[in-house]
Each structure stands twice: as C-alpha cells, then as structure tokens.
Design a protein around this motif. Structure first.
Motif, PDB file in Angstrom:
ATOM      1  N   ARG A   1       0.845  -1.087   0.058  1.00  9.48           N
ATOM      2  CA  ARG A   1       0.057   0.029   0.077  1.00  9.48           C
ATOM      3  C   ARG A   1       1.084   1.251  -0.080  1.00  9.48           C
ATOM      4  O   ARG A   1       1.790   1.373   0.614  1.00  9.48           O
ATOM      5  CB  ARG A   1      -0.706  -0.122   1.161  1.00  9.48           C
ATOM      6  CG  ARG A   1      -2.315   0.335   1.157  1.00  9.48           C
ATOM      7  CD  ARG A   1      -3.210   0.386   1.968  1.00  9.48           C
ATOM      8  NE  ARG A   1      -3.215  -0.961   2.705  1.00  9.48           N
ATOM      9  CZ  ARG A   1      -3.267  -1.531   3.946  1.00  9.48           C
ATOM     10  NH1 ARG A   1      -3.270  -0.420   4.754  1.00  9.48           N
ATOM     11  NH2 ARG A   1      -3.513  -2.529   4.068  1.00  9.48           N
TER      12      ARG A   1
ATOM     13  N   HIS B   1     -12.971  -1.487   0.303  1.00  2.00           N
ATOM     14  CA  HIS B   1     -13.364  -1.506  -1.185  1.00  2.00           C
ATOM     15  C   HIS B   1     -14.973  -1.348  -1.185  1.00  2.00           C
ATOM     16  O   HIS B   1     -15.533  -1.869  -0.439  1.00  2.00           O
ATOM     17  CB  HIS B   1     -13.080  -2.640  -2.179  1.00  2.00           C
ATOM     18  CG  HIS B   1     -11.348  -2.782  -2.137  1.00  2.00           C
ATOM     19  ND1 HIS B   1     -10.829  -2.136  -2.915  1.00  2.00           N
ATOM     20  CD2 HIS B   1     -10.777  -3.559  -1.695  1.00  2.00           C
ATOM     21  CE1 HIS B   1      -9.414  -2.071  -2.778  1.00  2.00           C
ATOM     22  NE2 HIS B   1      -9.485  -3.236  -1.830  1.00  2.00           N
TER      23      HIS B   1
ATOM     24  N   LYS C   1     -10.738   8.738  -2.912  1.00  3.55           N
ATOM     25  CA  LYS C   1      -9.331   8.765  -3.086  1.00  3.55           C
ATOM     26  C   LYS C   1      -8.831   8.502  -1.896  1.00  3.55           C
ATOM     27  O   LYS C   1      -7.716   7.621  -1.595  1.00  3.55           O
ATOM     28  CB  LYS C   1      -8.733  10.054  -3.714  1.00  3.55           C
ATOM     29  CG  LYS C   1      -7.397   9.723  -4.263  1.00  3.55           C
ATOM     30  CD  LYS C   1      -6.828  11.022  -5.058  1.00  3.55           C
ATOM     31  CE  LYS C   1      -5.301  10.748  -5.356  1.00  3.55           C
ATOM     32  NZ  LYS C   1      -4.509  11.896  -5.011  1.00  3.55           N
TER      33      LYS C   1
ATOM     34  N   SER D   1      -8.924   4.957  -0.511  1.00  8.02           N
ATOM     35  CA  SER D   1      -8.244   4.094  -1.433  1.00  8.02           C
ATOM     36  C   SER D   1      -6.991   3.784  -0.650  1.00  8.02           C
ATOM     37  O   SER D   1      -6.463   2.603  -1.020  1.00  8.02           O
ATOM     38  CB  SER D   1      -8.031   4.503  -2.873  1.00  8.02           C
ATOM     39  OG  SER D   1      -7.036   5.514  -2.857  1.00  8.02           O
TER      40      SER D   1
END
Lengths: 213, 213
Positions: B8, B63, B55, B58
């Motif tokens: 990530r 999800h 965003k 994210s």
C-alpha cells in the motif's frame, strides 16, 4: 507616516500560525537577557528560512533595522497584540465531559487571551455545579443566558453526534467564533469563524507515521 | 488475493487528517441504524468532494461496491485499525502544569488508542503524587524509568523555554514519537516522529479572523 492598520494586507493562515513560534523564541531570548534579534538568528533556531520570517513579520506593524534586527521588547509587545493575546476574549464551553472539563481547568488559556466564563451541558449531574470555579449551566438555557454573558467564542467538546446541532445553538446565541475539538466536520455560515482542533486526527497522524519508522 | 499492507502506498498527511472525519460521520450513521454508506453521501454532509473521499479511502484496505457503497460496520473497523485507534500506545507526559494535568485527566484519549502511563515534572510539590490515578515522577529519572515503562510516545507540555532540552531527554529515553503542545519549534532527528499541536496558534488564528468579520 506609519502604515495604517486598515491598509495592512490580509495575513495568510500559515504565516499567522508561524507567528506564535517566533513569539515563543524571542520571549526565551528576552529571559536570557538579549535585547535585539535578527530574522537570521530566529531562522537558525526554528528551522524556517530567514526570508520567510521577514515576510511573515511584514504583516505585523514592526520594522527591523538593517544588521541590528528587531528590538525584542517591542517585537514581543507587537506580536502579542497582533495575535490577540493581550485582549481578553469571552468564551463558553459546550460539553463538560473529559476533554471539556480538562479545558475548563486549563488556566493557561487565559494567559493567551481566552477566558472561559461558563460551561454548558445536558447531564443533570453536572448542570448547576462548578468546575475549577466556573459555573456549568444547562445547554437549553444558553441563548437566553448569553444575552448577559455576552460570550463571543464557543468551544465545542460535545460527543461528535451532537456537534452540528450544538454548533447551531451556539451561533443562535450570538457567538461569532467556534473552536471545534470534535472530530465531526460541522458546517457554519460564512460570517462565523471556525477553527478545528481535532486532537484525535493529530494522534492518527502520529500513530501512522510511527508504523512506518 | 488481498492487497498486502507492504504494497500500500504512503498516505499523505492531509488525507490522513480527513479519515477521522469520515469515521466520525459513519459512526453517527451506524447509531442511526444505517448499514451502508456511499462516498457521495459522506460528501454531502462534511463538505469534501466525493471523488476526494473515494481517493482517501483507497489508501485504506477497503473497497466499496458500485451504487451500494461501503458496509458501515466494516468501514468503521478498517478505519479505526488503520488510524491506530484499536491498539494501545503507551505514552508519558512531561510538564504536569495546567494543560499537562488537564490531558492526564482526559480519559477520552484512551478510547483513541493513547494510554498515558506516567507524568514527569521537576516541581517538588508535584513529583511523587498522582493525578487522576497516574503517577508523577521526577524528570531526571525518566531515562532510567523508561527501561521498564517502555513508553513509545512523549507528550510535551512543559514551559516553552524547556521544550528543546526536555525533548532531547525524552528521545534519549527511547521514545520515538513526540506530541508537542508547546508553541516552541523543537528540532528532532529524522527517525523521530514529531506532531505539533499548538492550541495557542489555533487561538491566534481565531482571534485574528474574528477581528476581520
């Protein structure tokens, strides 16, 4: 002729937030017996470019002399006045829970121009008591009480679920500035000053950065 | 296969600071009995663009489903874990004055993953007492004591004049994150996480903006 206050340009928030750093440092120099300071000297100690410091100070009505710099006593006086620390602002606090009661007990705020004159809550066990000598009233009575209290600033430390409705009440009572300590994003009219201080957001940043080190 | 934590990307600070706002709002929705939420719905309530919210989320391992949005229970769990609010971080506090004692008494911090396990001061009248059940020791004993206390975070509420030297001591004792409440700009090595929360700078911004309204 000195520059008039009305003519001075609007100071951007990042500059405004840096001024208290300069103030803290020059107060330290004063204690050490210094009487003059240059922006280069401040720059070395607090990791801000000297040109930035000179620019920030240009928003304040103070002028340094080439090579000698600023007179420390004068700089402290002008910065404290400009930042509003030399006048007393009347505030009320909503939500006398853990953080709220803690802020009521923080006499340090008064040294920086903020006097909390009353607390407000809805809990029967807290209403009509005093915390650190400051009376706590029922929130329902605020609009009426503020006609005589005349508080201009409202500190918001209620549970986040009630943040918006309490903010609306505070504004209805004539308060013009809200200091929001809740993590909730309240919406306020354009003529109201809103300052967000979410301690938990700061904690989140610290925790996250610690994971990566 | 789920995205690994290692892969990530690094979350920028502004995004990180917004996540607690989303958390506060979805917790409110949960209390109201909701089970799903979309970024458009969050956007309307807190004045951030839906695209920005999507965003920001994210960066977190979550999800949403098209049209339905995010499952609220799951979103709360993932956000709280990501923000570090579900693990307990051990902290010590330096400077048990007005603000310091107030923070020691703020049990709310514990709900957000911060447990203050000891206070440190140099005042004889405070050392070896307890504030809200938390022991206060002499600052000189910190480096030795922290071998067993094992605090990872240091909260700095000393007078600004001592901020730098106390910060140096805290780091010497093995602390990796400093939460600086003083208006003084302390300097720390690159491997130390520094979070500045100057209440007085926030006050200054509010006072200044009130003058202009």
């Amino acid at each position: 002729m000195p520059e008039s206050i009305e003519k001075r340009s609007y100071i951007p928030e990042p500059a405004l937030r840096r001024l208290p750093w300069y103030l803290a440092y020059v107060k330290l120099l004063k204690k050490k017996g210094e009487s003059q300071v240059s922006s280069t000297q401040i720059a070395k100690k607090i990791n801000v470019l000297a040109s930035q410091i000179a620019k920030d100070l240009s928003y304040v009505d103070i002028h340094g002399k080439t090579r000698v710099g600023y007179d420390i006593d004068h700089l402290i006086e002008v910065l404290e006045s400009f930042l509003g620390f030399r006048s007393m602002h009347r505030a009320v606090l909503f939500g006398v829970g853990s953080l709220g009661a803690a802020l009521l007990s923080d006499s340090g705020l008064e040294q920086f121009g903020l006097k909390i004159i009353a607390g407000f809550d809805v809990e029967a066990s807290i209403v009509n008591t005093k915390i650190s000598g400051i009376p706590v009233y029922h929130s329902d009575d605020f609009v009426e009480l503020n006609k005589s209290l005349k508080a201009n600033i409202g500190i918001l430390t209620v549970p986040p679920d009630f943040a918006q409705q309490v903010a609306d009440r505070i504004i209805e009572g004539g308060v013009r500035g809200i200091w929001n300590f809740t993590p909730f994003r309240i919406l306020v009219p354009d003529n109201i000053v809103l300052q967000n201080t979410s301690l938990y957001a700061h904690l989140a940043v610290m925790f996250n950065r610690l994971k990566d080190k």
